[in-house]
Design an enzyme around this catalytic site. Structure first.
Site, short mmCIF file in Angstrom:
data_model
loop_
_atom_site.label_atom_id
_atom_site.label_comp_id
_atom_site.label_asym_id
_atom_site.label_seq_id
_atom_site.Cartn_x
_atom_site.Cartn_y
_atom_site.Cartn_z
N GLY A 27 0.85 -1.21 0.00
CA GLY A 27 0.00 0.00 0.00
C GLY A 27 0.88 1.24 0.00
O GLY A 27 0.60 2.22 0.71
N ALA A 28 1.95 1.21 -0.81
CA ALA A 28 2.97 2.26 -0.71
C ALA A 28 2.59 3.58 -1.36
O ALA A 28 3.33 4.56 -1.23
CB ALA A 28 4.27 1.74 -1.33
N ASP A 60 -2.45 6.89 1.47
CA ASP A 60 -2.36 8.04 2.38
C ASP A 60 -1.49 7.78 3.60
O ASP A 60 -0.68 8.61 3.98
CB ASP A 60 -3.79 8.31 2.86
CG ASP A 60 -4.09 9.77 2.78
OD1 ASP A 60 -3.61 10.40 1.84
OD2 ASP A 60 -4.79 10.26 3.69
N ARG A 102 0.11 -1.10 -6.56
CA ARG A 102 -0.40 -1.51 -7.86
C ARG A 102 0.15 -0.66 -9.01
O ARG A 102 0.38 -1.15 -10.11
CB ARG A 102 -1.93 -1.38 -7.80
CG ARG A 102 -2.70 -1.89 -8.96
CD ARG A 102 -4.18 -1.92 -8.63
NE ARG A 102 -4.58 -0.88 -7.68
CZ ARG A 102 -5.01 0.33 -8.02
NH1 ARG A 102 -5.09 0.68 -9.27
NH2 ARG A 102 -5.36 1.19 -7.09
N LYS A 124 -5.51 -1.01 13.07
CA LYS A 124 -6.91 -1.35 13.30
C LYS A 124 -7.77 -0.86 12.14
O LYS A 124 -7.30 -0.01 11.40
CB LYS A 124 -7.38 -0.75 14.62
CG LYS A 124 -7.67 0.75 14.60
CD LYS A 124 -8.27 1.13 15.91
CE LYS A 124 -8.66 2.55 16.00
NZ LYS A 124 -9.52 3.14 15.03
N ASP A 151 -1.64 0.21 18.21
CA ASP A 151 -2.56 1.14 18.87
C ASP A 151 -1.71 2.38 19.14
O ASP A 151 -0.87 2.37 20.05
CB ASP A 151 -3.10 0.55 20.19
CG ASP A 151 -4.13 1.49 20.80
OD1 ASP A 151 -3.90 2.71 20.75
OD2 ASP A 151 -5.16 1.02 21.31
N HIS A 152 -1.90 3.41 18.33
CA HIS A 152 -0.94 4.51 18.40
C HIS A 152 -1.01 5.26 19.73
O HIS A 152 -0.09 6.01 20.07
CB HIS A 152 -1.09 5.46 17.20
CG HIS A 152 -2.29 6.35 17.25
ND1 HIS A 152 -3.57 5.90 17.07
CD2 HIS A 152 -2.41 7.68 17.47
CE1 HIS A 152 -4.41 6.91 17.16
NE2 HIS A 152 -3.74 8.00 17.42
N LYS A 207 2.04 7.21 22.81
CA LYS A 207 1.99 8.63 23.17
C LYS A 207 2.87 8.82 24.40
O LYS A 207 2.86 7.99 25.31
CB LYS A 207 0.55 9.08 23.42
CG LYS A 207 -0.25 9.18 22.12
CD LYS A 207 -1.58 9.85 22.33
CE LYS A 207 -2.44 9.76 21.09
NZ LYS A 207 -2.13 10.74 20.05
N GLU A 260 -12.36 15.17 20.59
CA GLU A 260 -11.81 15.74 19.35
C GLU A 260 -12.73 16.83 18.83
O GLU A 260 -13.95 16.67 18.84
CB GLU A 260 -11.73 14.65 18.28
CG GLU A 260 -10.76 13.55 18.61
CD GLU A 260 -10.77 12.50 17.51
OE1 GLU A 260 -10.10 12.72 16.50
OE2 GLU A 260 -11.48 11.50 17.66
N HIS A 263 -8.27 2.43 22.22
CA HIS A 263 -7.46 3.45 22.90
C HIS A 263 -7.87 3.67 24.36
O HIS A 263 -7.03 3.72 25.25
CB HIS A 263 -7.54 4.78 22.17
CG HIS A 263 -7.25 4.70 20.69
ND1 HIS A 263 -6.29 3.88 20.18
CD2 HIS A 263 -7.80 5.33 19.62
CE1 HIS A 263 -6.24 4.01 18.85
NE2 HIS A 263 -7.16 4.89 18.50
N LYS A 265 -16.54 13.14 18.97
CA LYS A 265 -16.05 13.93 17.84
C LYS A 265 -16.87 15.22 17.76
O LYS A 265 -17.99 15.28 18.26
CB LYS A 265 -16.20 13.14 16.54
CG LYS A 265 -15.24 11.96 16.48
CD LYS A 265 -14.94 11.57 15.04
CE LYS A 265 -14.04 10.37 14.96
NZ LYS A 265 -12.62 10.68 15.15
C1 BG6 Z 1 -7.95 6.78 15.50
C2 BG6 Z 1 -9.41 6.85 15.21
O1 BG6 Z 1 -7.59 5.50 15.96
O2 BG6 Z 1 -7.63 7.74 16.50
C3 BG6 Z 1 -9.82 8.23 14.78
O3 BG6 Z 1 -9.73 5.93 14.18
C4 BG6 Z 1 -9.37 9.25 15.80
O4 BG6 Z 1 -11.21 8.33 14.59
C5 BG6 Z 1 -7.90 9.08 16.13
O5 BG6 Z 1 -9.59 10.54 15.24
C6 BG6 Z 1 -7.50 9.97 17.27
O6 BG6 Z 1 -6.10 9.95 17.40
P1 BG6 Z 1 -5.36 11.15 18.08
O7 BG6 Z 1 -3.95 10.69 18.18
O8 BG6 Z 1 -5.52 12.33 17.17
O9 BG6 Z 1 -6.03 11.39 19.40
#
Ligand code: BG6
Length: 486
Positions: free
Chosen positions: A16-17, A20, A50, A156, A185-186, A190, A224, A248, A338
């Site tokens: 998927g290079a 986005d 592709r 995810k 899980d980003h 943090k 958010e 998260h 959101k």
């Molecule tokens: C993602 C969600 O995992 O985390 C998004 O899919 C969300 O909907 C985002 O906006 C929030 O990440 P962060 O780092 O901006 O708080």
């Protein structure tokens, strides 16, 4: 910092290079790692997609992406050096053609760079293709069980409920052993989320009080200001419970609530987190409407690719309890939404009120409880709220706060999440990635709530954009405050 001389040499293959994620996050992160001298010398990126590109033409679009998204001015000499480690291979990831060629390319680079068959595969594609790609990775022998190591990095959603998560998992584990799966899980990378264990373990003023004898309740909040943007196709099937709470917020809960492991080893940290996630008390069907508030922002139905009558929640607030001696009678309030007033993620630990038995007697009734606020974003730091005497009086009490602003320390540049994720994976440190046991526990717990939400669309209340969310969410916490006053 990890000793660079022992940083594992490897090939990093992106599926998927041209998408986005690769342009906005992966390539800029790889560039930053190169800039900081964090990448092993024996390292190469193999970008696959592709579209038809040569190495040279792909490097041009990669350069544009890095220039646009890396957040710093591109250093030509670093970029030139990275280019020598960046290759392109054309491949349609759900068709066999192209995989045999990829194998030849990987073998050639392995020989040239002495990377010993160590391969990381990053699937920057939709999850429905994960199984197809991992099957072909095996079929075309891009991994060699007898030579080097291999890891798979994925994003995810890991399923939409327990059943689909199990299916996805069994697709992946046909090829990759659990310890080689790096599920991102980003939030776990943090800076202040990583700091949670350190704050607990290194401060004797907190850890002994970290239990239901002293803590009244804990709030875990991630709000958010943005709406769903152009992600309607994904989000409308997901909603806040699956998009934010299942992963998260429950991960932050696990790190806040868990018993302190006696080492930072991946297995020990995960074992403690899993115990807490399994201790989540299922909310009885007849209690869900008392413990869960769902909302949808006004205008959500006009967003692109959202069903005209969609009941999908863009806001969720929940009262959660744990079946664990440390947390008996301590509610955890989770809240995410959101299009609310501002972007903010924090964990608020509210201690019990001081006992009214000192010489201050009734005056203590007016004292605020102590609070520890862990600020995750946008500001990073923490704040402790104490009580003190109001100057000039003898027995009036006022709260004061001590605020540590980590993000104000200008010389400390917090690395981006993807830099840490890639580096952790190269180093084989999976402690900030999600284990299947955590997924299983969280899906098991949340499935009941999402099923209830599906059957009760009338429970989703609309709230104005830019507000705090539905008022009923405030009520949830207020009930606890009332309890506190009793
Ligand atoms: C993602 C969600 O995992 O985390 C998004 O899919 C969300 O909907 C985002 O906006 C929030 O990440 P962060 O780092 O901006 O708080």
């Amino acid at each position: 910092m990890t000793d660079l001389s022992v940083r594992p040499r490897c090939l990093f293959v992106i599926f998927g290079a041209t998408g986005d994620l690769t342009k906005r996050k992966l390539l800029p992160a790889i560039y930053q790692l190169k800039l900081q001298g964090q990448l092993p010398d024996q390292f190469a990126v193999i970008a696959t997609a592709r579209k038809e590109y040569t190495d040279e033409s792909y490097r041009e679009i990669a350069k544009e992406a890095v220039t646009q998204y890396s957040g710093s001015t591109l250093k030509e000499e670093i970029w030139e050096s990275l280019c020598k480690q960046l290759f392109y291979h054309q491949l349609q990831f759900d068709e066999d053609d192209g995989y045999a060629g990829l194998k030849v390319m990987l073998e050639g680079l392995d020989d040239q760079l002495q990377t010993n068959g160590n391969h990381i595969f990053y699937l920057a594609v939709a999850p429905e293709y994960f199984g197809e790609i991992s099957d072909r990775i095996e079929k075309f022998q891009l991994i060699n069980q007898d030579r080097g190591w291999y890891r798979l990095m994925i994003e995810k959603p890991f399923g939409n409920n327990l059943e689909s998560a199990r299916e996805l998992n069994s697709d992946l584990t046909r090829v990759f052993r659990e310890e080689n799966l790096y599920r991102i899980d980003h939030y776990l990378v943090k800076e202040m989320v990583r700091n949670l264990m350190v704050i607990r373990a290194s401060n004797q003023i907190f850890e002994p009080l970290w239990n239901g004898d002293y803590i009244d309740h804990i709030e875990i909040i991630s709000m958010e200001s943005e709406g769903i943007g152009l992600r309607g196709r994904y989000y409308d099937k997901s909603g806040a419970l699956r998009d934010m709470v299942q992963n998260h917020l429950l991960q932050m809960l696990a790190l806040t609530a868990m018993e302190m492991p006696d080492s930072l080893s991946t297995t020990k940290v995960r074992t403690e987190k899993v115990k807490m996630l399994r201790a989540l008390i299922p909310i009885d069907e007849d209690q869900i409407s008392n413990q869960v508030v769902l909302g949808q922002y006004e205008g959500y139905l006009d967003e692109e690719r959202v069903k005209a009558d969609s009941p999908t929640e863009t806001f969720a607030a929940l009262k959660v309890c744990l079946d664990h001696p440390r947390w008996r009678d301590v509610p955890f309030y989770l809240k995410t939404g959101k299009a609310v007033v501002s972007k903010m993620t924090q964990i608020n630990i509210q201690f019990k009120r001081p006992l009214g038995t000192s010489y201050l007697g009734d005056v203590l009734q007016s004292a605020d409880p102590n609070r520890l606020i862990i600020k995750i974003q946008p500001d990073e730091g923490f704040e402790v709220v104490f009580n003190t005497k109001k100057p000039g009086t003898l027995d009036s009490i006022m709260p004061v706060s001590m605020d540590f602003c980590q993000s104000c320390l200008v010389e400390q540049n917090t690395p981006e999440a993807y830099e840490k994720l890639i580096l952790d994976c190269i180093n084989g440190d999976a402690s900030s990635f999600t284990h299947w046991d955590e997924l299983e526990a969280t899906w098991t717990w949340i499935d009941k709530i999402t099923d209830w939400a599906y059957r009760n669309p009338q429970e989703v209340r609309t709230y104005p954009k830019g507000s705090e969310g539905p008022e009923a969410a405030e009520e949830l916490l207020k009930r606890s405050k009332d309890r506190d006053k009793k």
